[in-house]
Enzyme design. Structure first.
Site, PDB file in Angstrom:
ATOM      1  N   PHE A   1      -7.356  10.357  -1.019  1.00  0.00           N
ATOM      2  CA  PHE A   1      -6.089  10.678  -0.375  1.00  0.00           C
ATOM      3  C   PHE A   1      -5.299   9.382  -0.250  1.00  0.00           C
ATOM      4  O   PHE A   1      -5.631   8.509   0.547  1.00  0.00           O
ATOM      5  CB  PHE A   1      -6.259  11.319   0.997  1.00  0.00           C
ATOM      6  CG  PHE A   1      -4.926  11.698   1.604  1.00  0.00           C
ATOM      7  CD1 PHE A   1      -4.330  12.891   1.259  1.00  0.00           C
ATOM      8  CD2 PHE A   1      -4.263  10.841   2.458  1.00  0.00           C
ATOM      9  CE1 PHE A   1      -3.073  13.239   1.778  1.00  0.00           C
ATOM     10  CE2 PHE A   1      -3.014  11.170   2.976  1.00  0.00           C
ATOM     11  CZ  PHE A   1      -2.415  12.369   2.640  1.00  0.00           C
TER      12      PHE A   1
ATOM     13  N   ASP B   1      -7.104   0.549  -0.909  1.00  0.00           N
ATOM     14  CA  ASP B   1      -6.209   1.254   0.008  1.00  0.00           C
ATOM     15  C   ASP B   1      -6.834   1.233   1.400  1.00  0.00           C
ATOM     16  O   ASP B   1      -7.711   2.024   1.718  1.00  0.00           O
ATOM     17  CB  ASP B   1      -6.003   2.692  -0.471  1.00  0.00           C
ATOM     18  CG  ASP B   1      -5.062   3.489   0.429  1.00  0.00           C
ATOM     19  OD1 ASP B   1      -4.800   3.039   1.566  1.00  0.00           O
ATOM     20  OD2 ASP B   1      -4.608   4.566   0.005  1.00  0.00           O
TER      21      ASP B   1
ATOM     22  N   LYS C   1       0.185   2.337   8.433  1.00  0.00           N
ATOM     23  CA  LYS C   1      -0.194   2.987   9.687  1.00  0.00           C
ATOM     24  C   LYS C   1      -0.228   2.020  10.861  1.00  0.00           C
ATOM     25  O   LYS C   1       0.800   1.766  11.479  1.00  0.00           O
ATOM     26  CB  LYS C   1      -1.503   3.740   9.513  1.00  0.00           C
ATOM     27  CG  LYS C   1      -1.394   4.923   8.544  1.00  0.00           C
ATOM     28  CD  LYS C   1      -2.559   5.859   8.626  1.00  0.00           C
ATOM     29  CE  LYS C   1      -2.480   6.968   7.581  1.00  0.00           C
ATOM     30  NZ  LYS C   1      -1.345   7.880   7.769  1.00  0.00           N
TER      31      LYS C   1
END
Length: 406
Positions: A147, A232, A261
């Site tokens: 994801f 990531d 984030k």
């Protein structure tokens, strides 16, 4: 005198969203109106312990005073110039973020998906200009069940049919191999490979943690093949796993890090591609950009986030409280939990399907005053703010135990 407008109830607000918001989310039926630390409060004043922390965007809790002060201070001075001009906050942000991550250069963006897209562009540009891959032939190897975001390019290499269906035609140039399988990865790498792009821990897939040695193996394979290792760390990075970066658990230094984030402190969207000068140096004026990327407000908040991480306090908290989380989940195995995976303050918990789906367990926990999020099947994710206290964490585990026993 005009009467004050009546505050709408949670039920009324949820109903009001239905006809005017696109239905791309299925949130829990709680309407948050305020928050502080590890707690949120709904419209009616009910309090909930936040055990999701915005998928790690709220690593430092809601409205951390250091971060809100940095934002307030910057709001009174300057919020946006675009990158058409310099601003007085960006240099310090880039300097300190590069130093924190052990890299040379920073490409500031806004969202995590933008960071991933930027990382893909940089890797391809590097492949053509440095590695010598023939034009338009560069490939990137990714892992199944990944994801990395929801843009058209990113869903092109997703294996989640829900994320893909109806959004083709898809972008070419990606090879998908099983996660945690070095042999498959090695077989997929060839002379066209620009990069291997993976999550050190797969969050959306259920907090899947690879075998010891996997990340080091990826680093060695990419080094030997002369391609980039792009990690990531948008969910796993910035303290979540008990280290600044999840790759540090294997003493691995990727060529490129994707961050987001938590970098925005739960206040503004901030992301970054961080890497070596050899890699990020391939970009030249006009080839890539973002109107809001590196804006002064984002840089001010991002610098404050880096400042919190420079102390090591939050990495240590995640490591120590992670032991409490792990031990608490061990006690629930065989008592409604069929398995779990955890690292630091992050866990994927597989609940016995006979007890309920992940969504049903999440709704039951909500009624107990604890907010979590389900993922596939009967798995729920736990990712509380790193500011949570041991007592609050134990309380959440007790609520989970109660829900599983009911």
């Amino acid at each position: 005198m005009t009467a004050p407008a009546r505050t709408r109830t949670s039920a009324e607000l949820i109903q009001a969203e239905e006809p005017v918001l696109a239905h791309n989310y299925h949130p829990l039926p709680v309407v948050v109106a305020g928050a502080e630390g590890a707690w949120v409060e709904d419209v009616e004043g009910r309090r909930y312990l936040d055990m999701l922390a915005g998928y790690s965007a709220l690593n430092f809790g809601h409205r951390h005073p250091v971060l809100t002060e940095a934002a307030h201070r910057q709001l009174d001075r300057l919020t946006l110039t675009s990158r058409a001009f310099h601003n007085d906050r960006l240099a310090e942000f880039a300097e300190r973020l590069a130093a924190l991550t052990g890299q040379d250069m920073v490409l500031p963006m806004n969202t995590g998906a933008e960071a991933v897209e930027s990382g893909i562009k940089v890797a391809r540009k590097w492949a053509y200009e440095v590695k010598g891959v023939p034009a338009d032939r560069a490939t990137i190897v990714v892992a199944a069940d990944n994801f990395h975001g929801r843009t058209t390019t990113i869903v092109s290499f997703s294996t989640d049919e829900t994320a893909r269906a109806g959004f083709g035609p898809f972008t070419p140039g990606f090879k998908i191999v099983p996660y945690n399988d070095l042999a498959a990865l090695e077989a997929a790498i060839d002379e066209t490979t620009a990069a291997v792009l993976i999550e050190p821990i797969q969050g959306e897939a259920g907090v899947l943690i690879p075998d010891d040695g996997y990340l080091a193996g990826v680093r060695e394979l990419t080094r030997r093949a002369g391609c980039l290792f792009v990690a990531d760390e948008i969910q796993s990075g910035l303290g979540r796993t008990g280290r600044t970066l999840a790759v540090e658990h294997e003493d691995v230094v990727p060529d490129v890090l994707l961050l987001g984030k938590a970098l925005g402190g739960g206040i503004v969207p901030v992301s970054a591609v961080v890497g070596s000068r050899e890699v990020l140096g391939v970009l030249r004026p006009g080839e890539h950009g973002s109107t809001f990327g590196g804006n002064p407000l984002a840089a001010a908040v991002g610098t404050a986030v880096v400042g919190l991480l420079e102390t090591g306090e939050f990495q240590l908290r995640a490591a120590e409280l992670g032991k409490v989380l792990h031990e608490g989940l061990v006690q629930l195995v065989g008592r409604g939990v069929v398995g779990f995976r955890s690292r630091g303050l992050w866990a994927g918990v597989d609940v016995d399907p006979a007890i309920g789906t992940g969504r049903e367990i999440s709704e039951r926990l909500m009624r107990e005053g604890v907010l979590v999020k389900d993922t596939h099947g009967s798995t729920i994710r736990l990712a509380p703010p790193l500011t949570i206290t041991e007592a609050e964490l134990r309380s959440a585990l007790a609520s989970l135990e109660k829900v599983l026993a009911d």
